[in-house]
Design a protein around this motif. Structure first.
Motif, PDB file in Angstrom:
ATOM      1  N   ARG A  96      11.757  -2.213  -3.175  1.00 10.71           N
ATOM      2  CA  ARG A  96      12.176  -1.211  -2.623  1.00 10.71           C
ATOM      3  C   ARG A  96      11.404  -1.744  -1.174  1.00 10.71           C
ATOM      4  O   ARG A  96      12.274  -1.727   0.031  1.00 10.71           O
ATOM      5  N   TRP A  97      10.852  -3.044  -1.528  1.00 11.14           N
ATOM      6  CA  TRP A  97      10.536  -4.022  -0.347  1.00 11.14           C
ATOM      7  C   TRP A  97      12.217  -4.457   0.925  1.00 11.14           C
ATOM      8  O   TRP A  97      12.024  -4.858   1.816  1.00 11.14           O
ATOM      9  N   SER A  98      13.186  -4.506  -0.336  1.00 11.39           N
ATOM     10  CA  SER A  98      14.420  -5.229   0.469  1.00 11.39           C
ATOM     11  C   SER A  98      15.634  -4.023   1.113  1.00 11.39           C
ATOM     12  O   SER A  98      15.536  -4.471   2.360  1.00 11.39           O
ATOM     13  N   THR A 109       1.244  -0.890  -0.209  1.00 16.86           N
ATOM     14  CA  THR A 109       0.166  -0.298  -0.473  1.00 16.86           C
ATOM     15  C   THR A 109       1.043   0.897   0.447  1.00 16.86           C
ATOM     16  O   THR A 109       0.697   1.837  -1.199  1.00 16.86           O
ATOM     17  N   SER A 110       2.075   1.646   0.810  1.00 14.29           N
ATOM     18  CA  SER A 110       2.635   2.082   0.789  1.00 14.29           C
ATOM     19  C   SER A 110       3.600   2.348  -0.939  1.00 14.29           C
ATOM     20  O   SER A 110       3.971   3.881  -1.237  1.00 14.29           O
ATOM     21  N   PHE A 111       4.205   1.791  -0.668  1.00 13.41           N
ATOM     22  CA  PHE A 111       4.171   1.898  -3.042  1.00 13.41           C
ATOM     23  C   PHE A 111       3.497   2.262  -3.391  1.00 13.41           C
ATOM     24  O   PHE A 111       3.946   3.390  -3.930  1.00 13.41           O
ATOM     25  N   LEU A 112       2.508   1.632  -3.398  1.00 12.31           N
ATOM     26  CA  LEU A 112       1.443   2.097  -4.309  1.00 12.31           C
ATOM     27  C   LEU A 112       0.957   3.313  -3.812  1.00 12.31           C
ATOM     28  O   LEU A 112       0.640   4.193  -5.117  1.00 12.31           O
ATOM     29  N   ILE A 113       0.495   4.163  -2.747  1.00 17.19           N
ATOM     30  CA  ILE A 113       0.642   5.522  -2.328  1.00 17.19           C
ATOM     31  C   ILE A 113       1.493   6.853  -3.067  1.00 17.19           C
ATOM     32  O   ILE A 113       1.413   7.576  -4.124  1.00 17.19           O
TER      33      ILE A 113
END
Length: 358
Positions: free
Chosen positions: A313-315, A157-161
């Protein structure tokens, strides 16, 4: 057959709980029985309950009239199978009920995924119906299963925002103000914005009790407490990303910022008991729905490019998150009820992530 336990919540009184016990059903042809091993319990699950009627979150795992079973993210094991491609003992990760068991009807099966094709779930967003098969899941790390349950759904969700706001040039603003900034989704957004939109000033709004914690994360350029809102000064315009769901807070921000407030994006409702009405001043808040944003981005980029972008971004986020949050593993229905009530009341500590097991 094993005993199935499920925790039901009164839809109109989220602190009211009932533990229901039945015999776990056996799978029919084409079905499998999942035994739920563990799941995360965060403020995000409270959001699922608060907007359960309007966004249909209650429909995933039906319950008795007036009650609901809150969805969670976690790991499960296949304990009985009547599906030719799904073996007993296989482990999966995905969207689960607060329960010990779940019957699913696997379809669109691949090496890494299957989708629950149960009739009542077909109208729902695909992202909620997919189960990742851990044996062929490149993102699976057995040593970090707890952190994955706590952060991965929120991080997406953070990435998509951030992606949506960046594509809209941050609505012409040079600042982003995050309410309930100690929430995991807010922290994820601050992390992604710091990396992908370094020119945007990240301003945290939080309670006095959480101010030291968010300051120590290093995610925010400025930390402002709710009781010091009259000291908030910015240069240029601001976007507010609202994780609190408090209409009075949004009204106060609108009054404080005036024409400097360019846009309000509503994501969560961590302060759901403090008012959910639309504020009477400032820009009308726009709801953000992650599954729609994900579907649009996947359609544009293709699934492989999308997954690669998120993974990149997750890593980096995981490396930071290890220093922010301590996993608190709890077991049993009494512990589950206590943690749920703490989340509903806003008593849960921001530096603790709760992982539940029956």
């Amino acid at each position: 057959m094993p005993i199935k336990r499920e925790m039901m919540i009164r839809r109109d009184a989220l602190e009211q709980i009932a533990i229901n016990e039945t015999i776990a059903p056996g799978p029919k042809d084409g079905e499998v029985l999942l035994e739920i091993e563990a799941f995360a319990l965060t403020a995000n699950n409270v959001t699922y309950a608060v907007v359960g009627e309007t966004v249909k979150y209650w429909n995933f795992f039906p319950a008795a009239e007036g009650w609901g079973i809150v969805p969670v993210w976690g790991h499960a094991r296949v304990t009985a199978s009547r599906h030719p491609e799904i073996a007993v003992g296989e482990r999966v990760y995905g969207y689960l009920p607060m329960a010990t068991h779940l019957i699913v009807q696997p379809g669109k099966v691949s090496a890494g995924l299957f989708r629950d094709m149960a009739e009542h779930r077909r109208p729902m967003a695909t992202v909620y119906n997919q189960y990742k098969r851990l044996a062929a899941d490149p993102s699976h790390d057995p040593a970090r299963e707890d952190v994955r349950m706590l952060f991965e759904p929120l991080f997406l969700t953070s990435f998509l925002i951030e992606d949506q706001l960046r594509r809209a040039d941050w609505q012409g603003a040079g600042n982003v103000i995050l309410t309930s900034a100690s929430s995991k989704t807010a922290m994820g957004l601050a992390h992604v914005a710091r990396a992908a939109s370094p020119g945007i000033t990240r301003i945290c709004l939080t309670s006095g009790g959480n101010a030291a914690f968010v300051e120590e994360t290093g995610l925010y350029d400025r930390v402002v407490t709710y009781d010091a809102l009259d000291e908030l000064e910015i240069g240029g315009k601001a976007v507010v990303v609202d994780f609190a769901g408090n209409a009075q807070l949004l009204a106060d921000l609108a009054a404080r910022l005036g024409e400097q407030l360019a846009y309000v994006l509503k994501v969560g409702v961590t302060h759901h008991d403090e008012g959910e009405a639309v504020p009477t001043s400032g820009p009308k808040p726009v709801w953000f729905f992650a599954p729609d944003a994900a579907a649009a981005l996947i359609a544009e980029q293709g699934p492989e490019a999308f997954q690669a972008g998120v993974a990149g971004r997750w890593s980096g986020f995981l490396a930071d998150a290890d220093g922010w949050v301590t996993v608190d593993a709890r077991r049993g229905s009494d512990a589950l009820q206590q943690v749920w009530r703490d989340q509903v009341a806003g008593r849960a500590k921001p530096d603790v992530g709760y992982v539940m097991r029956w």
